[in-house]
Design a protein around this motif. Structure first.
Motif, PDB file in Angstrom:
ATOM      1  N   SER A  20       1.059  -1.215   0.010  1.00  0.00           N
ATOM      2  CA  SER A  20      -0.024   0.079   0.054  1.00  0.00           C
ATOM      3  C   SER A  20       0.956   1.309  -0.240  1.00  0.00           C
ATOM      4  CB  SER A  20      -0.932   0.176   1.204  1.00  0.00           C
ATOM      5  OG  SER A  20      -1.955  -1.227   1.124  1.00  0.00           O
ATOM      6  N   VAL A  21       0.592   2.052  -0.768  1.00  0.00           N
ATOM      7  CA  VAL A  21       1.151   3.565  -0.845  1.00  0.00           C
ATOM      8  C   VAL A  21      -0.020   4.754  -0.630  1.00  0.00           C
ATOM      9  CG1 VAL A  21       2.570   5.029  -2.234  1.00  0.00           C
ATOM     10  CG2 VAL A  21       2.937   2.539  -2.523  1.00  0.00           C
ATOM     11  N   GLU A  22       0.418   5.409   0.583  1.00  0.00           N
ATOM     12  CA  GLU A  22      -0.323   6.706   0.853  1.00  0.00           C
ATOM     13  C   GLU A  22       0.589   8.112   0.698  1.00  0.00           C
ATOM     14  OE1 GLU A  22      -2.024   6.181   4.467  1.00  0.00           O
ATOM     15  OE2 GLU A  22      -3.465   4.693   3.847  1.00  0.00           O
ATOM     16  N   PHE A  23      -0.197   8.878   0.240  1.00  0.00           N
ATOM     17  CA  PHE A  23       0.463  10.287   0.150  1.00  0.00           C
ATOM     18  C   PHE A  23      -0.113  11.213   1.048  1.00  0.00           C
ATOM     19  CE2 PHE A  23       1.246   8.305  -4.100  1.00  0.00           C
ATOM     20  CZ  PHE A  23       2.660   8.336  -3.977  1.00  0.00           C
ATOM     21  N   PRO A  24       0.462  11.762   2.060  1.00  0.00           N
ATOM     22  CA  PRO A  24      -0.173  12.784   2.853  1.00  0.00           C
ATOM     23  C   PRO A  24      -0.635  14.044   2.114  1.00  0.00           C
ATOM     24  CG  PRO A  24       2.217  12.614   3.240  1.00  0.00           C
ATOM     25  CD  PRO A  24       1.922  11.738   2.510  1.00  0.00           C
ATOM     26  N   LEU A  25      -1.687  14.488   2.552  1.00  0.00           N
ATOM     27  CA  LEU A  25      -2.269  15.871   1.831  1.00  0.00           C
ATOM     28  C   LEU A  25      -2.515  16.945   2.974  1.00  0.00           C
ATOM     29  CD1 LEU A  25      -5.009  14.308  -0.319  1.00  0.00           C
ATOM     30  CD2 LEU A  25      -2.734  14.975  -0.933  1.00  0.00           C
ATOM     31  N   PRO A  26      -2.407  18.268   2.635  1.00  0.00           N
ATOM     32  CA  PRO A  26      -2.713  19.115   3.559  1.00  0.00           C
ATOM     33  C   PRO A  26      -3.874  19.401   3.778  1.00  0.00           C
ATOM     34  CG  PRO A  26      -2.407  19.995   1.373  1.00  0.00           C
ATOM     35  CD  PRO A  26      -2.053  18.678   1.466  1.00  0.00           C
TER      36      PRO A  26
ATOM     37  N   ALA B 244      -4.918  11.611   3.607  1.00  0.00           N
ATOM     38  CA  ALA B 244      -3.920  10.614   3.020  1.00  0.00           C
ATOM     39  C   ALA B 244      -4.799  10.420   1.674  1.00  0.00           C
ATOM     40  CB  ALA B 244      -3.338   9.728   3.458  1.00  0.00           C
ATOM     41  N   LEU B 245      -4.008  10.402   0.575  1.00  0.00           N
ATOM     42  CA  LEU B 245      -4.528   9.932  -0.686  1.00  0.00           C
ATOM     43  C   LEU B 245      -4.075   8.452  -0.875  1.00  0.00           C
ATOM     44  CD1 LEU B 245      -4.880  11.338  -4.130  1.00  0.00           C
ATOM     45  CD2 LEU B 245      -3.763   9.258  -3.969  1.00  0.00           C
ATOM     46  N   ARG B 246      -4.871   7.457  -0.722  1.00  0.00           N
ATOM     47  CA  ARG B 246      -4.326   5.764  -1.116  1.00  0.00           C
ATOM     48  C   ARG B 246      -4.096   5.562  -2.372  1.00  0.00           C
ATOM     49  NH1 ARG B 246      -5.897   1.031   2.797  1.00  0.00           N
ATOM     50  NH2 ARG B 246      -3.745   0.022   3.081  1.00  0.00           N
TER      51      ARG B 246
ATOM     52  N   SER C 211     -12.764   9.101  -7.252  1.00  0.00           N
ATOM     53  CA  SER C 211     -11.522   9.731  -6.451  1.00  0.00           C
ATOM     54  C   SER C 211     -10.982   8.693  -5.427  1.00  0.00           C
ATOM     55  CB  SER C 211     -11.929  10.817  -5.942  1.00  0.00           C
ATOM     56  OG  SER C 211     -10.641  11.611  -5.085  1.00  0.00           O
ATOM     57  N   PRO C 212      -9.726   8.458  -5.466  1.00  0.00           N
ATOM     58  CA  PRO C 212      -9.078   7.443  -4.485  1.00  0.00           C
ATOM     59  C   PRO C 212      -9.048   8.461  -2.966  1.00  0.00           C
ATOM     60  CG  PRO C 212      -7.377   8.586  -5.526  1.00  0.00           C
ATOM     61  CD  PRO C 212      -8.699   8.751  -6.460  1.00  0.00           C
ATOM     62  N   LEU C 213      -9.493   9.524  -2.920  1.00  0.00           N
ATOM     63  CA  LEU C 213      -9.711  10.171  -1.970  1.00  0.00           C
ATOM     64  C   LEU C 213     -11.106  10.070  -1.073  1.00  0.00           C
ATOM     65  CD1 LEU C 213      -8.738  13.991  -2.435  1.00  0.00           C
ATOM     66  CD2 LEU C 213      -7.595  12.312  -0.798  1.00  0.00           C
ATOM     67  N   SER C 214     -12.035   9.471  -2.003  1.00  0.00           N
ATOM     68  CA  SER C 214     -13.461   9.058  -1.175  1.00  0.00           C
ATOM     69  C   SER C 214     -13.981   7.755  -2.292  1.00  0.00           C
ATOM     70  CB  SER C 214     -14.253  10.137  -1.354  1.00  0.00           C
ATOM     71  OG  SER C 214     -14.550  10.770  -2.783  1.00  0.00           O
ATOM     72  N   PRO C 215     -13.166   6.731  -2.005  1.00  0.00           N
ATOM     73  CA  PRO C 215     -13.379   5.550  -2.956  1.00  0.00           C
ATOM     74  C   PRO C 215     -14.917   5.018  -2.404  1.00  0.00           C
ATOM     75  CG  PRO C 215     -11.813   4.942  -1.262  1.00  0.00           C
ATOM     76  CD  PRO C 215     -11.959   6.354  -1.151  1.00  0.00           C
ATOM     77  N   PRO C 216     -15.387   4.296  -3.286  1.00  0.00           N
ATOM     78  CA  PRO C 216     -16.834   3.856  -2.937  1.00  0.00           C
ATOM     79  C   PRO C 216     -16.717   2.494  -2.025  1.00  0.00           C
ATOM     80  CG  PRO C 216     -16.194   3.019  -5.053  1.00  0.00           C
ATOM     81  CD  PRO C 216     -15.378   4.152  -4.786  1.00  0.00           C
ATOM     82  N   SER C 217     -17.658   2.319  -1.165  1.00  0.00           N
ATOM     83  CA  SER C 217     -17.779   1.033  -0.155  1.00  0.00           C
ATOM     84  C   SER C 217     -17.755  -0.181  -1.148  1.00  0.00           C
ATOM     85  CB  SER C 217     -18.928   1.084   0.508  1.00  0.00           C
ATOM     86  OG  SER C 217     -20.102   1.150  -0.010  1.00  0.00           O
TER      87      SER C 217
END
Length: 347
Positions: free
Chosen positions: A20-26, A37-39, A290-296
């Protein structure tokens, strides 16, 4: 100048587990004080044996390039395990990672952006040899000539600069640079997407030849299923950071089991005009979430014509549906030699 190959033929050369790779967001506002974080990659697992080519295919933003870069720790994974020839890379010190990268190289997507325009082509190819301390000056010069001939460039061009080459020629320079230190494993990150169609075929043919001659293990990343068939032993299809289908190449093209894979293959042009005119492409509705709000549940359910309530409630695991295929779908497509059931039933 070649890398050291694994002695245990039964052990995979590369083992990726729950990567898994996540990028922190402000923070977007004072009210939102928690970390964001964006996964980009979620729980990706696969293995590769020595000499195999695995292609990772998906739309732009699906996480395929991030997966390849994370294996080389560019950037390091947020979680999960990457073992190369039995070595757990997360436990290595920076110097050890650098030493191991002699065996793990990369071919980049944009051939012009991946080279220093102020260096000659010969210096570009020689640079990794200098970094890893391989050979004396005369040996390195001979190696440059050998590599340029190997990738189809004239050795007399080594004094020229990148702006004097076409995109296809520059990508051959990038391939020569990746091969310079004799790697066992190469990540090719969309190496033909920036090239003309006719040049794409030449570069694919070159990589196929080098794979056979040098016994390379190749992770080939692409967004188009039409360019990977000739080169691949297996194909992994990714969507929203997850592998949703992985199968042997011929099996996947003949009998895609995930609806998304079936849709991607329906967009690949057929060489027979009559067959092309007779078929109906599958048009997916909407954009990738968006990977910021992926569906369930299933990440593809918002665009899937087979979605049912179960798809929103539970995320399907990547599981075998045949000896050659694993798929993450509650309602996979039937195999090509079976008759579709009248009612959809969970797998």
């Amino acid at each position: 100048m070649t890398g050291s190959h694994t002695d245990d033929a039964s052990r995979p050369l590369l083992e990726v587990e729950d990567l898994s790779v996540e990028f922190p967001l402000p923070r977007t506002s004072l009210r939102n004080r928690g970390p964001r974080a964006l996964r980009a990659v979620s729980d990706v697992s696969f293995t590769m044996r020595q000499g195999e080519t695995l292609s990772i295919v998906g739309e732009s933003g699906s996480g395929k390039s991030t997966t390849g870069r994370a294996i080389l720790r560019l950037p390091p994974p947020t979680s999960g395990s990457v073992r190369f020839d039995g070595i757990e890379m997360s436990s290595l010190a920076p110097r050890q990672v650098r030493d191991l990268r002699r065996r793990m190289q990369m071919i980049f997507q944009d051939p012009l952006a991946s080279v220093n325009g102020r260096m000659s082509v010969g210096d570009i190819i020689e640079e990794p040899l200098i970094i890893h301390g391989l050979g004396r000056a005369a040996e390195r010069r001979a190696r440059i000539v050998e590599l340029m001939e190997l990738v189809g460039l004239k050795p007399g061009w080594q004094g020229r600069y990148p702006h004097e080459f076409s995109g296809g020629q520059l990508q051959r320079v990038g391939i020569a640079r990746a091969l310079a230190v004799g790697p066992d494993f190469i990540v090719a990150d969309e190496p033909v997407s920036a090239l003309d169609v006719s040049v794409q075929a030449q570069v694919i043919n070159l990589l196929a030849r080098l794979k056979q001659e040098l016994k390379l293990t190749l992770l080939f990343i692409a967004h188009d299923l039409s360019v990977v068939r000739q080169l691949s032993d297996r194909v992994a299809v990714v969507y929203l950071g997850r592998i949703i289908e992985i199968a042997e190449c011929d099996t996947l093209y003949a009998s895609p089991r995930h609806p998304y894979t079936k849709a991607l293959l329906s967009a690949v042009p057929l060489p027979d005009p009559k067959a092309e005119a007779a078929r109906t492409p599958i048009l997916l509705e909407g954009e990738m979430p968006s990977p910021l709000s992926p569906p369930s549940g299933c990440p593809f359910r918002t665009r899937c014509w087979k979605a049912q309530p179960l798809c929103a409630a539970e995320r399907p695991p990547l599981a075998p549906v045949s000896p050659q295929t694993e798929v993450a779908c509650h309602f996979p497509e039937p195999a090509a030699d079976t008759v579709p059931a009248g009612q959809l039933q969970p797998q």
